[in-house]
Motif scaffolding. Structure first.
Motif, PDB file in Angstrom:
ATOM      1  N   GLY A 186       1.236   4.679 -11.774  1.00 37.12           N
ATOM      2  CA  GLY A 186       0.861   5.249 -10.564  1.00 37.12           C
ATOM      3  C   GLY A 186      -0.749   5.454 -10.659  1.00 37.12           C
ATOM      4  O   GLY A 186      -1.283   6.205  -9.496  1.00 37.12           O
ATOM      5  N   ARG A 187      -1.522   5.340 -11.786  1.00 34.46           N
ATOM      6  CA  ARG A 187      -2.763   5.589 -11.914  1.00 34.46           C
ATOM      7  C   ARG A 187      -4.003   4.679 -12.075  1.00 34.46           C
ATOM      8  O   ARG A 187      -4.847   4.961 -12.509  1.00 34.46           O
ATOM      9  CB  ARG A 187      -2.832   6.766 -13.147  1.00 34.46           C
ATOM     10  N   CYS A 188      -3.177   3.424 -12.202  1.00 39.68           N
ATOM     11  CA  CYS A 188      -4.031   2.349 -12.368  1.00 39.68           C
ATOM     12  C   CYS A 188      -3.806   1.123 -11.612  1.00 39.68           C
ATOM     13  O   CYS A 188      -2.309   0.707 -11.237  1.00 39.68           O
ATOM     14  CB  CYS A 188      -4.109   1.890 -13.983  1.00 39.68           C
ATOM     15  N   ILE A 189      -4.707   0.117 -11.281  1.00 35.30           N
ATOM     16  CA  ILE A 189      -4.545  -0.960 -10.324  1.00 35.30           C
ATOM     17  C   ILE A 189      -3.807  -2.064 -11.451  1.00 35.30           C
ATOM     18  O   ILE A 189      -4.523  -2.334 -12.179  1.00 35.30           O
ATOM     19  CB  ILE A 189      -5.884  -1.212  -9.817  1.00 35.30           C
ATOM     20  N   GLN A 190      -2.734  -2.898 -10.877  1.00 34.93           N
ATOM     21  CA  GLN A 190      -2.205  -3.877 -11.475  1.00 34.93           C
ATOM     22  C   GLN A 190      -2.809  -5.266 -10.854  1.00 34.93           C
ATOM     23  O   GLN A 190      -2.788  -5.414  -9.554  1.00 34.93           O
ATOM     24  CB  GLN A 190      -0.696  -3.989 -11.334  1.00 34.93           C
ATOM     25  N   MET A 191      -3.407  -6.143 -11.657  1.00 41.08           N
ATOM     26  CA  MET A 191      -3.851  -7.474 -11.193  1.00 41.08           C
ATOM     27  C   MET A 191      -2.361  -8.093 -11.000  1.00 41.08           C
ATOM     28  O   MET A 191      -2.260  -9.126 -10.184  1.00 41.08           O
ATOM     29  CB  MET A 191      -4.670  -8.007 -12.268  1.00 41.08           C
ATOM     30  N   TRP A 192      -1.239  -7.951 -11.961  1.00 43.07           N
ATOM     31  CA  TRP A 192      -0.070  -8.620 -11.797  1.00 43.07           C
ATOM     32  C   TRP A 192       0.933  -7.681 -11.426  1.00 43.07           C
ATOM     33  O   TRP A 192       1.045  -6.597 -11.972  1.00 43.07           O
ATOM     34  CB  TRP A 192       0.187  -9.289 -13.048  1.00 43.07           C
ATOM     35  N   PHE A 193       1.821  -8.027 -10.756  1.00 43.28           N
ATOM     36  CA  PHE A 193       2.887  -7.331 -10.314  1.00 43.28           C
ATOM     37  C   PHE A 193       4.223  -8.222  -9.860  1.00 43.28           C
ATOM     38  O   PHE A 193       3.851  -9.294  -9.473  1.00 43.28           O
ATOM     39  CB  PHE A 193       3.067  -6.138  -9.272  1.00 43.28           C
ATOM     40  N   ASP A 194       5.517  -7.752  -9.930  1.00 43.15           N
ATOM     41  CA  ASP A 194       6.712  -8.746  -9.440  1.00 43.15           C
ATOM     42  C   ASP A 194       6.653  -8.617  -7.953  1.00 43.15           C
ATOM     43  O   ASP A 194       6.854  -7.570  -7.301  1.00 43.15           O
ATOM     44  CB  ASP A 194       7.822  -8.012 -10.377  1.00 43.15           C
ATOM     45  N   PRO A 195       6.354  -9.613  -7.481  1.00 38.65           N
ATOM     46  CA  PRO A 195       6.588  -9.926  -5.737  1.00 38.65           C
ATOM     47  C   PRO A 195       7.916  -9.432  -5.506  1.00 38.65           C
ATOM     48  O   PRO A 195       7.897  -9.105  -4.072  1.00 38.65           O
ATOM     49  CB  PRO A 195       6.379 -11.221  -5.492  1.00 38.65           C
ATOM     50  N   ALA A 196       8.739  -9.389  -6.073  1.00 42.00           N
ATOM     51  CA  ALA A 196      10.196  -9.108  -5.484  1.00 42.00           C
ATOM     52  C   ALA A 196      10.303  -7.318  -5.498  1.00 42.00           C
ATOM     53  O   ALA A 196      11.000  -6.874  -4.644  1.00 42.00           O
ATOM     54  CB  ALA A 196      11.362  -9.343  -6.366  1.00 42.00           C
ATOM     55  N   GLN A 197       9.339  -6.639  -5.963  1.00 41.86           N
ATOM     56  CA  GLN A 197       9.528  -5.336  -6.065  1.00 41.86           C
ATOM     57  C   GLN A 197       8.161  -4.876  -4.859  1.00 41.86           C
ATOM     58  O   GLN A 197       7.323  -5.459  -4.506  1.00 41.86           O
ATOM     59  CB  GLN A 197       8.910  -4.636  -7.532  1.00 41.86           C
ATOM     60  N   GLU A 198       8.065  -3.551  -4.641  1.00 37.90           N
ATOM     61  CA  GLU A 198       7.040  -3.213  -3.854  1.00 37.90           C
ATOM     62  C   GLU A 198       5.677  -3.142  -4.666  1.00 37.90           C
ATOM     63  O   GLU A 198       5.855  -3.204  -5.774  1.00 37.90           O
ATOM     64  CB  GLU A 198       7.535  -1.664  -3.504  1.00 37.90           C
ATOM     65  N   ASN A 199       4.484  -3.385  -3.771  1.00 39.08           N
ATOM     66  CA  ASN A 199       3.361  -3.347  -4.413  1.00 39.08           C
ATOM     67  C   ASN A 199       2.868  -2.089  -5.263  1.00 39.08           C
ATOM     68  O   ASN A 199       2.797  -1.134  -4.236  1.00 39.08           O
ATOM     69  CB  ASN A 199       2.518  -3.692  -3.303  1.00 39.08           C
ATOM     70  N   PRO A 200       2.816  -1.946  -6.325  1.00 41.93           N
ATOM     71  CA  PRO A 200       2.581  -0.713  -7.004  1.00 41.93           C
ATOM     72  C   PRO A 200       1.158  -0.297  -6.714  1.00 41.93           C
ATOM     73  O   PRO A 200       0.985   0.970  -6.874  1.00 41.93           O
ATOM     74  CB  PRO A 200       2.735  -1.122  -8.522  1.00 41.93           C
ATOM     75  N   ASN A 201       0.403  -0.846  -6.245  1.00 41.47           N
ATOM     76  CA  ASN A 201      -1.106  -0.198  -6.001  1.00 41.47           C
ATOM     77  C   ASN A 201      -1.216   0.313  -4.941  1.00 41.47           C
ATOM     78  O   ASN A 201      -2.206   1.026  -4.486  1.00 41.47           O
ATOM     79  CB  ASN A 201      -2.089  -1.731  -5.980  1.00 41.47           C
ATOM     80  N   VAL A 202      -0.300   0.361  -3.884  1.00 46.34           N
ATOM     81  CA  VAL A 202      -0.224   1.246  -2.532  1.00 46.34           C
ATOM     82  C   VAL A 202      -0.319   2.707  -2.931  1.00 46.34           C
ATOM     83  O   VAL A 202      -1.054   3.437  -2.585  1.00 46.34           O
ATOM     84  CB  VAL A 202       0.914   0.761  -1.747  1.00 46.34           C
ATOM     85  N   ALA A 203       0.521   2.975  -4.105  1.00 41.86           N
ATOM     86  CA  ALA A 203       0.507   4.448  -4.612  1.00 41.86           C
ATOM     87  C   ALA A 203      -0.503   4.767  -5.100  1.00 41.86           C
ATOM     88  O   ALA A 203      -1.028   5.823  -5.180  1.00 41.86           O
ATOM     89  CB  ALA A 203       1.762   4.557  -5.389  1.00 41.86           C
ATOM     90  N   VAL A 204      -1.089   3.790  -5.840  1.00 41.00           N
ATOM     91  CA  VAL A 204      -2.382   3.975  -6.607  1.00 41.00           C
ATOM     92  C   VAL A 204      -3.409   4.329  -6.081  1.00 41.00           C
ATOM     93  O   VAL A 204      -4.032   5.433  -6.108  1.00 41.00           O
ATOM     94  CB  VAL A 204      -2.677   2.786  -7.513  1.00 41.00           C
ATOM     95  N   ALA A 205      -3.807   3.686  -4.680  1.00 41.65           N
ATOM     96  CA  ALA A 205      -4.873   3.777  -3.780  1.00 41.65           C
ATOM     97  C   ALA A 205      -4.632   5.142  -3.225  1.00 41.65           C
ATOM     98  O   ALA A 205      -5.539   5.978  -2.957  1.00 41.65           O
ATOM     99  CB  ALA A 205      -4.591   2.598  -2.922  1.00 41.65           C
ATOM    100  N   LYS A 206      -3.298   5.691  -2.771  1.00 40.05           N
ATOM    101  CA  LYS A 206      -3.073   6.832  -2.129  1.00 40.05           C
ATOM    102  C   LYS A 206      -3.425   8.048  -3.194  1.00 40.05           C
ATOM    103  O   LYS A 206      -4.137   8.928  -2.877  1.00 40.05           O
ATOM    104  CB  LYS A 206      -1.512   7.209  -2.051  1.00 40.05           C
ATOM    105  N   TYR A 207      -3.286   7.876  -4.312  1.00 40.75           N
ATOM    106  CA  TYR A 207      -3.534   9.039  -5.473  1.00 40.75           C
ATOM    107  C   TYR A 207      -4.928   9.008  -5.571  1.00 40.75           C
ATOM    108  O   TYR A 207      -5.601  10.564  -5.475  1.00 40.75           O
ATOM    109  CB  TYR A 207      -2.859   8.506  -6.885  1.00 40.75           C
ATOM    110  N   TYR A 208      -5.729   8.247  -5.494  1.00 39.03           N
ATOM    111  CA  TYR A 208      -7.197   8.265  -5.770  1.00 39.03           C
ATOM    112  C   TYR A 208      -7.839   8.695  -4.422  1.00 39.03           C
ATOM    113  O   TYR A 208      -9.011   9.184  -4.462  1.00 39.03           O
ATOM    114  CB  TYR A 208      -7.862   6.938  -6.376  1.00 39.03           C
TER     115      TYR A 208
END
Length: 209
Positions: A186-208
């Motif tokens: 939740g502290r770094c942007i992922q270039m790759w993530f599993d499309p079946a899961q939620e986009n993890p970068n939403v939380a990262v943007a919120k944190y920063y």
């Protein structure tokens, strides 16, 4: 004051930068192509841009990955993914900065990349060949596509970029920052993530933000 802080914070979330091919607002794109499909539910890129991101000689920027001979496929996929993240992600707001170039008003700077994404990029590209450290400027464009400037020597990435941090931070003039944070932190942007899961970068943007 709290309300004003919220307004600025929200203006950094779910936004598209003002650049060459970005949509003005993010939204669903059912037909995103290939590696860009991760962003289909909410994207700053159009289907056409996502298709072009996969071409060797794409009209997006007329940029040629193979300027020192053919780039290996395992390396190229990282550059395609990097292009997809840049063109499609609505989660880069906290790192959008002014750009003073003719072709875009905004760019990203110091996006904290997850360690694994950066290390894997370097690992898969260490034997690819290039003649430049900063790919944003200094090319010979006389033919309409980028060629190595006069006197620049083609050599393996591992000599041009001796570490993963050097690659991620220098190749696009500081667009990315190498971090020791791990994917899913939740502290770094992922270039790759599993499309079946939620986009993890939403939380990262919120944190920063």
């Amino acid at each position: 004051a709290a309300a004003a802080v919220m307004v600025t914070r929200d203006s950094l979330l779910n936004v598209c930068m003002d650049a060459k091919h970005h949509k003005t607002e993010p939204g669903p794109e059912g037909q995103l192509y290939g590696q860009c499909v991760l962003w289909k539910d909410n994207a700053c890129c159009t289907a056409n841009t996502s298709l072009e991101a996969h071409q060797d000689q794409s009209y997006l920027y007329n940029f040629n990955w193979d300027h020192c001979g053919a780039m290996p496929e395992k390396c190229k996929r990282h550059f395609i993914q990097d292009t997809c993240l840049y063109e499609c992600s609505p989660n880069l707001g906290p790192w959008i900065d002014q750009a003073d170039t003719s072709w875009r008003k905004e760019r990203i700077r110091d996006v904290p990349l997850c360690q694994e994404d950066c290390e894997q990029w370097w690992e898969d590209c260490q034997d690819a060949v290039t003649c430049k450290v900063n790919w944003h400027k200094g090319w010979n464009w006389t033919t309409g596509t980028n060629q190595c400037p006069k006197g620049a020597m083609c050599q393996k990435f591992k000599y041009v970029f001796p570490t993963a941090a050097a690659l991620c931070e220098q190749i696009w003039s500081g667009s990315y920052r190498y971090t020791s944070y791990h994917r899913g932190s939740g502290r770094c942007i992922q270039m790759w993530f599993d499309p079946a899961q939620e986009n993890p970068n939403v939380a990262v943007a919120k944190y920063y933000a």
